[in-house]
Design a protein around this motif. Structure first.
Motif, PDB file in Angstrom:
ATOM      1  N   CYS A 176       0.831  -1.197   0.000  1.00 31.21           N
ATOM      2  CA  CYS A 176       0.000   0.000   0.000  1.00 31.21           C
ATOM      3  C   CYS A 176       0.872   1.258   0.000  1.00 31.21           C
ATOM      4  CB  CYS A 176      -0.930  -0.034   1.204  1.00 31.21           C
ATOM      5  SG  CYS A 176      -1.973   1.404   1.329  1.00 31.21           S
ATOM      6  N   LYS A 177       1.916   1.241   0.822  1.00 29.69           N
ATOM      7  CA  LYS A 177       2.798   2.419   0.898  1.00 29.69           C
ATOM      8  C   LYS A 177       3.421   2.699  -0.467  1.00 29.69           C
ATOM      9  CE  LYS A 177       6.860   4.296   3.139  1.00 29.69           C
ATOM     10  NZ  LYS A 177       7.988   4.065   4.034  1.00 29.69           N
ATOM     11  N   GLU A 178       3.883   1.634  -1.121  1.00 29.64           N
ATOM     12  CA  GLU A 178       4.526   1.791  -2.430  1.00 29.64           C
ATOM     13  C   GLU A 178       3.529   2.326  -3.465  1.00 29.64           C
ATOM     14  OE1 GLU A 178       6.726  -1.458  -4.836  1.00 29.64           O
ATOM     15  OE2 GLU A 178       7.452  -1.561  -2.763  1.00 29.64           O
ATOM     16  N   ALA A 179       2.317   1.775  -3.450  1.00 31.23           N
ATOM     17  CA  ALA A 179       1.303   2.194  -4.418  1.00 31.23           C
ATOM     18  C   ALA A 179       0.911   3.663  -4.203  1.00 31.23           C
ATOM     19  CB  ALA A 179       0.070   1.303  -4.303  1.00 31.23           C
ATOM     20  N   VAL A 180       0.729   4.031  -2.940  1.00 27.07           N
ATOM     21  CA  VAL A 180       0.322   5.420  -2.660  1.00 27.07           C
ATOM     22  C   VAL A 180       1.447   6.380  -3.054  1.00 27.07           C
ATOM     23  CG1 VAL A 180      -0.331   7.063  -0.838  1.00 27.07           C
ATOM     24  CG2 VAL A 180      -1.338   4.784  -0.867  1.00 27.07           C
ATOM     25  N   LEU A 181       2.684   5.994  -2.757  1.00 27.17           N
ATOM     26  CA  LEU A 181       3.820   6.856  -3.148  1.00 27.17           C
ATOM     27  C   LEU A 181       3.891   6.996  -4.668  1.00 27.17           C
ATOM     28  CD1 LEU A 181       6.914   6.163  -0.871  1.00 27.17           C
ATOM     29  CD2 LEU A 181       5.912   8.385  -1.443  1.00 27.17           C
TER      30      LEU A 181
ATOM     31  N   THR B 295      -9.006   5.284   1.601  1.00 24.40           N
ATOM     32  CA  THR B 295      -8.696   4.128   2.433  1.00 24.40           C
ATOM     33  C   THR B 295      -9.861   3.883   3.385  1.00 24.40           C
ATOM     34  OG1 THR B 295      -7.048   3.161   3.948  1.00 24.40           O
ATOM     35  CG2 THR B 295      -7.345   5.537   4.090  1.00 24.40           C
ATOM     36  N   ALA B 296      -9.678   2.993   4.346  1.00 26.45           N
ATOM     37  CA  ALA B 296     -10.720   2.683   5.334  1.00 26.45           C
ATOM     38  C   ALA B 296     -10.045   1.946   6.477  1.00 26.45           C
ATOM     39  CB  ALA B 296     -11.782   1.780   4.708  1.00 26.45           C
TER      40      ALA B 296
ATOM     41  N   VAL C 174      -0.782   4.132   4.342  1.00 26.32           N
ATOM     42  CA  VAL C 174      -1.195   5.341   3.617  1.00 26.32           C
ATOM     43  C   VAL C 174      -0.527   6.543   4.282  1.00 26.32           C
ATOM     44  CG1 VAL C 174      -3.165   6.865   3.080  1.00 26.32           C
ATOM     45  CG2 VAL C 174      -3.412   4.387   2.817  1.00 26.32           C
ATOM     46  N   GLY C 175      -0.569   6.562   5.630  1.00 30.98           N
ATOM     47  CA  GLY C 175       0.023   7.665   6.384  1.00 30.98           C
ATOM     48  C   GLY C 175       1.528   7.770   6.168  1.00 30.98           C
ATOM     49  N   GLU C 176       2.201   6.608   6.147  1.00 33.10           N
ATOM     50  CA  GLU C 176       3.654   6.625   5.930  1.00 33.10           C
ATOM     51  C   GLU C 176       3.984   7.207   4.557  1.00 33.10           C
ATOM     52  OE1 GLU C 176       4.396   2.586   8.530  1.00 33.10           O
ATOM     53  OE2 GLU C 176       5.179   2.642   6.472  1.00 33.10           O
ATOM     54  N   ALA C 177       3.231   6.782   3.558  1.00 33.42           N
ATOM     55  CA  ALA C 177       3.475   7.276   2.189  1.00 33.42           C
ATOM     56  C   ALA C 177       3.234   8.785   2.117  1.00 33.42           C
ATOM     57  CB  ALA C 177       2.569   6.550   1.200  1.00 33.42           C
ATOM     58  N   ILE C 178       2.159   9.232   2.750  1.00 35.48           N
ATOM     59  CA  ILE C 178       1.847  10.671   2.732  1.00 35.48           C
ATOM     60  C   ILE C 178       2.965  11.454   3.422  1.00 35.48           C
ATOM     61  CG2 ILE C 178       0.275  12.438   3.674  1.00 35.48           C
ATOM     62  CD1 ILE C 178      -2.029  10.438   3.201  1.00 35.48           C
ATOM     63  N   GLY C 179       3.383  10.944   4.590  1.00 38.54           N
ATOM     64  CA  GLY C 179       4.454  11.610   5.341  1.00 38.54           C
ATOM     65  C   GLY C 179       5.710  11.755   4.489  1.00 38.54           C
ATOM     66  N   GLU C 180       6.078  10.665   3.815  1.00 39.89           N
ATOM     67  CA  GLU C 180       7.282  10.674   2.986  1.00 39.89           C
ATOM     68  C   GLU C 180       7.117  11.628   1.797  1.00 39.89           C
ATOM     69  OE1 GLU C 180       8.929   6.640   3.236  1.00 39.89           O
ATOM     70  OE2 GLU C 180       9.597   6.992   1.169  1.00 39.89           O
ATOM     71  N   ALA C 181       5.942  11.602   1.203  1.00 38.06           N
ATOM     72  CA  ALA C 181       5.702  12.464   0.025  1.00 38.06           C
ATOM     73  C   ALA C 181       5.757  13.942   0.417  1.00 38.06           C
ATOM     74  CB  ALA C 181       4.354  12.127  -0.601  1.00 38.06           C
ATOM     75  N   ILE C 182       5.203  14.261   1.587  1.00 39.99           N
ATOM     76  CA  ILE C 182       5.228  15.660   2.036  1.00 39.99           C
ATOM     77  C   ILE C 182       6.674  16.074   2.347  1.00 39.99           C
ATOM     78  CG2 ILE C 182       4.517  17.252   3.899  1.00 39.99           C
ATOM     79  CD1 ILE C 182       1.791  15.785   3.912  1.00 39.99           C
ATOM     80  N   GLU C 183       7.396  15.169   3.030  1.00 41.49           N
ATOM     81  CA  GLU C 183       8.784  15.458   3.397  1.00 41.49           C
ATOM     82  C   GLU C 183       9.652  15.706   2.155  1.00 41.49           C
ATOM     83  OE1 GLU C 183       9.895  12.934   6.767  1.00 41.49           O
ATOM     84  OE2 GLU C 183      11.841  12.822   5.753  1.00 41.49           O
ATOM     85  N   ASN C 184       9.358  14.966   1.082  1.00 36.83           N
ATOM     86  CA  ASN C 184      10.168  15.086  -0.136  1.00 36.83           C
ATOM     87  C   ASN C 184       9.624  16.125  -1.112  1.00 36.83           C
ATOM     88  OD1 ASN C 184      12.056  13.165   0.679  1.00 36.83           O
ATOM     89  ND2 ASN C 184      10.708  11.509   0.041  1.00 36.83           N
ATOM     90  N   GLY C 185       8.656  16.900  -0.668  1.00 34.38           N
ATOM     91  CA  GLY C 185       8.151  17.994  -1.507  1.00 34.38           C
ATOM     92  C   GLY C 185       7.320  17.551  -2.710  1.00 34.38           C
ATOM     93  N   ILE C 186       6.808  16.309  -2.656  1.00 39.51           N
ATOM     94  CA  ILE C 186       5.995  15.815  -3.789  1.00 39.51           C
ATOM     95  C   ILE C 186       4.605  16.433  -3.743  1.00 39.51           C
ATOM     96  CG2 ILE C 186       4.904  13.704  -4.722  1.00 39.51           C
ATOM     97  CD1 ILE C 186       7.487  12.247  -3.607  1.00 39.51           C
TER      98      ILE C 186
ATOM     99  N   GLU D 192      -4.876   8.781  14.117  1.00 33.33           N
ATOM    100  CA  GLU D 192      -3.599   8.287  14.663  1.00 33.33           C
ATOM    101  C   GLU D 192      -2.921   7.342  13.682  1.00 33.33           C
ATOM    102  OE1 GLU D 192      -3.550   6.383  18.643  1.00 33.33           O
ATOM    103  OE2 GLU D 192      -4.650   8.208  19.199  1.00 33.33           O
ATOM    104  N   ASN D 193      -3.698   6.402  13.130  1.00 32.87           N
ATOM    105  CA  ASN D 193      -3.144   5.455  12.151  1.00 32.87           C
ATOM    106  C   ASN D 193      -2.526   6.192  10.971  1.00 32.87           C
ATOM    107  OD1 ASN D 193      -4.126   3.312  13.625  1.00 32.87           O
ATOM    108  ND2 ASN D 193      -5.952   3.016  12.368  1.00 32.87           N
ATOM    109  N   LEU D 194      -3.224   7.224  10.530  1.00 29.52           N
ATOM    110  CA  LEU D 194      -2.787   7.967   9.336  1.00 29.52           C
ATOM    111  C   LEU D 194      -1.686   8.982   9.660  1.00 29.52           C
ATOM    112  CD1 LEU D 194      -6.362   8.561   7.888  1.00 29.52           C
ATOM    113  CD2 LEU D 194      -4.515   7.489   6.587  1.00 29.52           C
ATOM    114  N   GLY D 195      -1.545   9.325  10.936  1.00 27.98           N
ATOM    115  CA  GLY D 195      -0.579  10.352  11.322  1.00 27.98           C
ATOM    116  C   GLY D 195      -1.003  11.731  10.836  1.00 27.98           C
ATOM    117  N   LEU D 196      -2.310  11.956  10.778  1.00 36.21           N
ATOM    118  CA  LEU D 196      -2.828  13.243  10.279  1.00 36.21           C
ATOM    119  C   LEU D 196      -3.630  13.945  11.368  1.00 36.21           C
ATOM    120  CD1 LEU D 196      -4.183  12.127   6.765  1.00 36.21           C
ATOM    121  CD2 LEU D 196      -2.019  13.301   7.241  1.00 36.21           C
TER     122      LEU D 196
END
Ligand SMILES: NC(=O)c1ccc[n+]([C@@H]2O[C@H](COP(=O)([O-])OP(=O)(O)OC[C@H]3O[C@@H](n4cnc5c(N)ncnc54)[C@H](OP(=O)(O)O)[C@@H]3O)[C@@H](O)[C@H]2O)c1
Length: 286
Positions: A38-43, A55-56, A65-77, A109-113
């Motif tokens: 899921c993380k790879e697909a979302v990224l 998601t659900a 999903v949250g990990e991918a979002i966190g990474e994408a935001i951190e990398n300016g995507i 919490e799960n999503l880190g949002l």
């Protein structure tokens, strides 16, 4: 990238409250079961230009999903403001006001949002007596700013109609199975009648219809892929839609549907309707 729709909540005085903009095409994440899938697909989707992820809690992948979002935001995507995240309250958790609020917090919490953009009741609560308190909990989540919008999923016309008696804010969205083989004109009209927008899930009928001969013929005429035709049809009839793919190539292919122009093919697609349900159908429950 891509078109957006304005969603909002109809109120008793006829106004549309808590409006927001939703990217019409998003990525679905159901059945992404392998660790990291899921993380790879979302990224991959966010890098390709998707701005909406569905998601659900039931998919057990909110954390990825949250990990991918966190990474994408951190990398300016992407920035959080550009992104639209939808998640859903599990059906067994749809039993009361406080439970809903707790579960919403758990999803955050799960999503880190700090907030999601859309929170949906995954399906009409099994016990009809739970429907009103569940919705009151959803409204509380909206008021507290934990979500920018609230909605329902798998609600039939009778479920929606009943909401008029207890909702302060009618749902902004009804997420239901919709594709060329399950067009549901009446349920789409009933959804719009309460001020909600239709979100089409399983636009490829879970992959069951990607090899449909008639669809293949239409895609050949247009010089695109069958999946692109089916997804674009959902957009052209005014729905939000969230095709799922775990494959980077198909994630990009599905986004490419935005370049497809359906003309006379819309009539051919209209004729494909055969009430084909690829998943479950709580819309017909009492
Ligand atoms: N609210 C609800 O009750 C509910 C129910 C079902 C779904 N949903 C939401 O809607 C999303 C989409 O629905 P879905 O996952 O049921 O089904 P779907 O999007 O209709 O189809 C997904 C299937 O099609 C394949 N696929 C994707 N793109 C393709 C392409 N370009 N060519 C050929 N095959 C392709 C996928 O395989 P690969 O991954 O290998 O590409 C997967 O097997 C879900 O992920 C979920 O977020 C909500």
């Amino acid at each position: 990238m891509g078109p957006t729709l304005t969603i909002g909540h109809a109120t008793a005085n006829g106004e549309l409250a808590h409006t927001s903009e939703v990217p019409q095409l998003g990525l679905g994440t159901f059945l992404m079961k392998e660790e990291g899938e899921c993380k790879e697909a979302v990224l991959a989707a966010l890098k390709a230009g998707y701005k909406h992820i569905d998601t659900a809690m039931a998919y057990e992948n909110e954390h990825e999903v949250g990990e991918a979002i966190g990474e994408a935001i951190e990398n300016g995507i992407i920035t959080r403001e550009e992104l639209f995240v939808t998640t859903k309250l599990r059906r067994p958790h749809a039993v009361g006001n406080e439970e809903v609020q707790q579960r919403c917090q758990e999803s955050l919490e799960n999503l880190g949002l700090e907030y999601v953009d859309l929170y949906l009741v995954h399906a009409p609560p099994k016990d009809p007596y739970h429907r009103k308190p569940t919705w009151k909990g959803m409204e509380e989540c909206l008021k507290r700013g934990w979500t920018k919008a609230i909605g329902v999923s798998n609600y039939g016309a009778h479920h929606l109609d009943k909401m008029r008696s207890y909702a302060t804010y009618m749902p902004s969205v009804n997420q239901i199975e919709i594709h060329p083989w399950l067009q549901r004109d009446a349920l789409r009209a009933a959804t719009e009648a309460v001020g909600a927008t239709v979100m089409a899930y399983s636009p490829l009928a879970r992959g069951d219809k990607v090899s449909d001969e008639k669809l293949a013929k239409i895609s050949q005429e247009l010089g695109c892929t069958p999946a692109q035709v089916a997804i674009k049809w959902c957009l052209d009839i005014g729905c939000i839609t969230v095709p799922k793919s775990s494959n980077e190539g198909r994630i990009k292919e599905n986004l490419g549907c935005l370049e497809v122009e359906l003309g006379t093919q819309l009539d051919e697609l209209k004729a494909l309707d055969e009430h084909y349900i690829s998943g479950w159908d709580p819309t017909s429950e009492t």
